[in-house]
Write a protein that holds these residues in place. Structure first.
Motif, short mmCIF file in Angstrom:
data_model
loop_
_atom_site.label_atom_id
_atom_site.label_comp_id
_atom_site.label_asym_id
_atom_site.label_seq_id
_atom_site.Cartn_x
_atom_site.Cartn_y
_atom_site.Cartn_z
N VAL A 1 0.92 -1.12 0.12
CA VAL A 1 -0.09 0.13 0.07
C VAL A 1 0.96 1.28 0.02
O VAL A 1 1.81 1.26 0.93
CB VAL A 1 -0.82 0.04 1.26
CG1 VAL A 1 -1.72 1.19 1.41
CG2 VAL A 1 -1.74 -1.35 1.40
N GLU A 2 0.78 2.15 -1.00
CA GLU A 2 1.62 3.28 -1.04
C GLU A 2 1.43 4.22 -0.06
O GLU A 2 -0.01 4.54 0.34
CB GLU A 2 1.47 3.89 -2.36
CG GLU A 2 2.32 5.02 -2.65
CD GLU A 2 2.29 5.61 -4.01
OE1 GLU A 2 3.11 6.19 -4.83
OE2 GLU A 2 0.90 6.01 -4.19
N CYS A 3 2.20 5.13 0.52
CA CYS A 3 2.40 5.91 1.48
C CYS A 3 3.49 7.12 0.83
O CYS A 3 4.50 6.65 1.11
CB CYS A 3 2.54 5.81 2.86
SG CYS A 3 2.62 7.00 4.00
N SER A 4 2.80 8.21 0.45
CA SER A 4 3.92 9.17 -0.31
C SER A 4 4.53 9.95 0.59
O SER A 4 4.01 10.64 1.45
CB SER A 4 3.26 10.03 -1.26
OG SER A 4 4.30 10.78 -1.86
N PRO A 5 5.93 9.85 0.43
CA PRO A 5 6.74 10.78 1.45
C PRO A 5 7.07 12.33 0.76
O PRO A 5 7.67 12.92 1.29
CB PRO A 5 7.90 10.19 1.68
CG PRO A 5 8.28 9.27 0.44
CD PRO A 5 6.83 9.14 -0.10
N LEU A 6 6.49 12.35 -0.48
CA LEU A 6 6.92 13.79 -1.26
C LEU A 6 6.01 14.87 -0.83
O LEU A 6 5.26 15.32 -1.68
CB LEU A 6 6.83 13.44 -2.83
CG LEU A 6 7.91 11.89 -3.10
CD1 LEU A 6 7.75 11.80 -4.70
CD2 LEU A 6 9.26 12.27 -2.74
N LEU A 7 6.06 15.33 0.59
CA LEU A 7 5.09 16.32 1.02
C LEU A 7 5.66 17.55 0.79
O LEU A 7 4.96 18.33 1.16
CB LEU A 7 4.90 15.88 2.40
CG LEU A 7 4.54 14.71 2.82
CD1 LEU A 7 4.12 14.26 4.33
CD2 LEU A 7 2.98 14.41 1.97
N GLY A 8 7.10 17.87 0.45
CA GLY A 8 7.63 19.13 0.65
C GLY A 8 6.90 20.18 -0.23
O GLY A 8 6.73 21.20 0.54
N PRO A 9 6.84 19.95 -1.49
CA PRO A 9 6.25 20.92 -2.31
C PRO A 9 4.71 21.57 -1.67
O PRO A 9 4.74 22.69 -1.44
CB PRO A 9 5.97 20.38 -3.65
CG PRO A 9 7.10 19.34 -3.53
CD PRO A 9 7.05 18.95 -2.29
N GLN A 10 4.01 20.64 -1.38
CA GLN A 10 2.86 20.87 -0.68
C GLN A 10 2.66 21.96 0.52
O GLN A 10 2.21 22.60 0.98
CB GLN A 10 1.91 19.94 -0.40
CG GLN A 10 0.92 19.39 -1.60
CD GLN A 10 0.28 18.11 -1.55
OE1 GLN A 10 1.13 17.18 -1.22
NE2 GLN A 10 -0.93 18.30 -1.38
N LEU A 11 3.76 21.24 1.41
CA LEU A 11 4.26 21.93 2.78
C LEU A 11 4.49 23.26 2.42
O LEU A 11 4.18 24.37 3.22
CB LEU A 11 5.26 21.23 3.55
CG LEU A 11 5.73 21.81 4.85
CD1 LEU A 11 4.80 21.81 5.84
CD2 LEU A 11 6.98 20.80 5.31
N MET A 12 5.41 23.59 1.62
CA MET A 12 5.81 24.89 1.32
C MET A 12 4.89 25.90 0.90
O MET A 12 4.79 27.09 1.51
CB MET A 12 7.00 25.10 0.41
CG MET A 12 8.48 24.39 0.72
SD MET A 12 8.86 24.84 2.40
CE MET A 12 9.48 23.07 3.01
N ASP A 13 3.72 25.29 0.17
CA ASP A 13 2.73 26.13 -0.46
C ASP A 13 1.84 26.53 0.80
O ASP A 13 1.63 27.83 1.13
CB ASP A 13 1.62 25.47 -1.45
CG ASP A 13 2.29 25.03 -2.83
OD1 ASP A 13 3.24 25.94 -2.88
OD2 ASP A 13 1.71 24.57 -3.40
#
Ligand code: GYE
Length: 327
Positions: free
Chosen positions: A279-291
């Motif tokens: 089951v995928e869990c995405s770690p690529l939260l950086g760009p949304q966090l900066m927004d």
């Protein structure tokens, strides 16, 4: 001569830029930068897994791309270190604080301190259980209960024709963490509908490969008849594979393995047939966090909850996805 003057001018310009970069983060009056640059204090859980490493890279990369000055600290999976880091960010008058809480409980006091200092807080990746939701602006991350449900749904499908009991062992994430609590609950909810599914052992492996291996070794010794391993992340599953092979069993055949995350090493084991489903869990939260951080600093309204989009992978799908996998 000209050269010397331009060198001096250049040096001056660099000094000014550096002062600008510090923004409100270096104790400037009022905290928020008047130059429009944002300083973020970020308290990371640790470096316990492949997921975490990818998440840290994503946050650091996105901060650089957005021109955000990032003050980063690694809490080594300890809540007290996170509380210390947050207090120091408050003292430094950063513009915004983001953190991934190692466990769910025990944050109210420090979050109140941030609120009193008028510093917005963003929860990223993991949630807190504070009743007062005004203590943070938003929670950006996955729906962990849903992830657990997805794992359970695959399992019930896979064993739908079996009349025999299905013996499951579970490797839980860090005790008290949102993903451990929720992934356990979502899975239990789905498999609970059919009494043939039995969780015969469930223990924490702290989201690490080493602990996953150690606990799986103990599970194997105590239970000769394990059909399924459900691990709350890939790393614990990968550690458990070593234990299963060490016990002379074939992972993926003698014991079916379901994990969560879908980091490259996990996807490789899935493509190789050792893991059965991820089951995928995405770690690529950086760009949304900066927004979200930019909006929160400007006082704009942001949604109280931002859920990450995720999928699931079978062995065939892993073979296709692997070459272009980012993490
Ligand atoms: O699944 C695990 C990591 O909080 C979603 O933490 C995250 C979890 C992730 O250590 O690998």
């Amino acid at each position: 001569m000209f050269k010397r003057i331009s060198a001096l001018l250049l040096a001056g310009a660099v000094t000014m830029t550096m002062a600008g970069c510090g923004g409100g983060g270096d104790g400037g009056p009022g905290g928020s930068a008047d130059d429009g640059k944002i300083t973020m204090g970020f308290s990371q859980v640790g470096a316990e897994s492949g997921w975490r490493t990818a998440n840290t890279k994503s946050v650091q990369g996105a901060a650089a791309a957005a021109g955000v000055t990032l003050k980063f600290s690694d809490a080594q999976q300890k809540q007290e270190n996170q509380i210390k880091a947050i207090r120091s960010y408050i003292q430094q008058k950063v513009d915004v604080i983001a953190f991934s809480p190692v466990v769910e409980s025990g944050w109210d006091t420090v979050l109140k301190e941030a609120k009193n200092a008028s510093i917005p807080v963003i929860l990223t990746d993991r949630a807190v259980d504070s009743a007062d939701t005004s203590l943070y602006k938003t929670f950006l991350g996955s729906d962990f209960v849903e992830e657990g449900r997805k794992a359970g749904t695959w399992l019930t499908e896979e064993f739908k024709d079996s009349k025999d009991p299905v013996n499951i062992v579970e490797l839980q994430g860090t005790t008290g963490s949102a993903p451990a609590n929720d992934r356990k609950a979502g899975f239990a909810e789905v498999i609970g509908a059919d009494p043939k599914f039995k969780v015969i052992a469930s223990q924490t492996g702290d989201f690490t490969r080493a602990k996953g291996k150690e606990v799986m070794e103990a599970f194997l010794k105590a239970n000769p008849d394990i059909d399924v391993l459900y691990a709350h992340n890939d790393d614990m599953g990968l550690g458990a594979i070593e234990a299963i092979e060490g016990a002379g069993k074939v992972p993926g055949k003698d014991i079916k393995i379901i994990t969560i995350d879908a980091v490259k090493d996990g996807m490789q084991a899935l493509a190789d047939g050792k893991i059965s489903y991820i089951v995928e869990c995405s770690p690529l939260l950086g760009p949304q966090l900066m927004d979200l951080a930019a909006k929160a600093v400007k006082g704009e309204s942001i949604p109280a909850r931002v859920v990450t989009e995720e999928t699931t992978f079978t062995q065939e799908q892993a073979k296709e996805a692997l070459p272009s996998r980012q993490y």
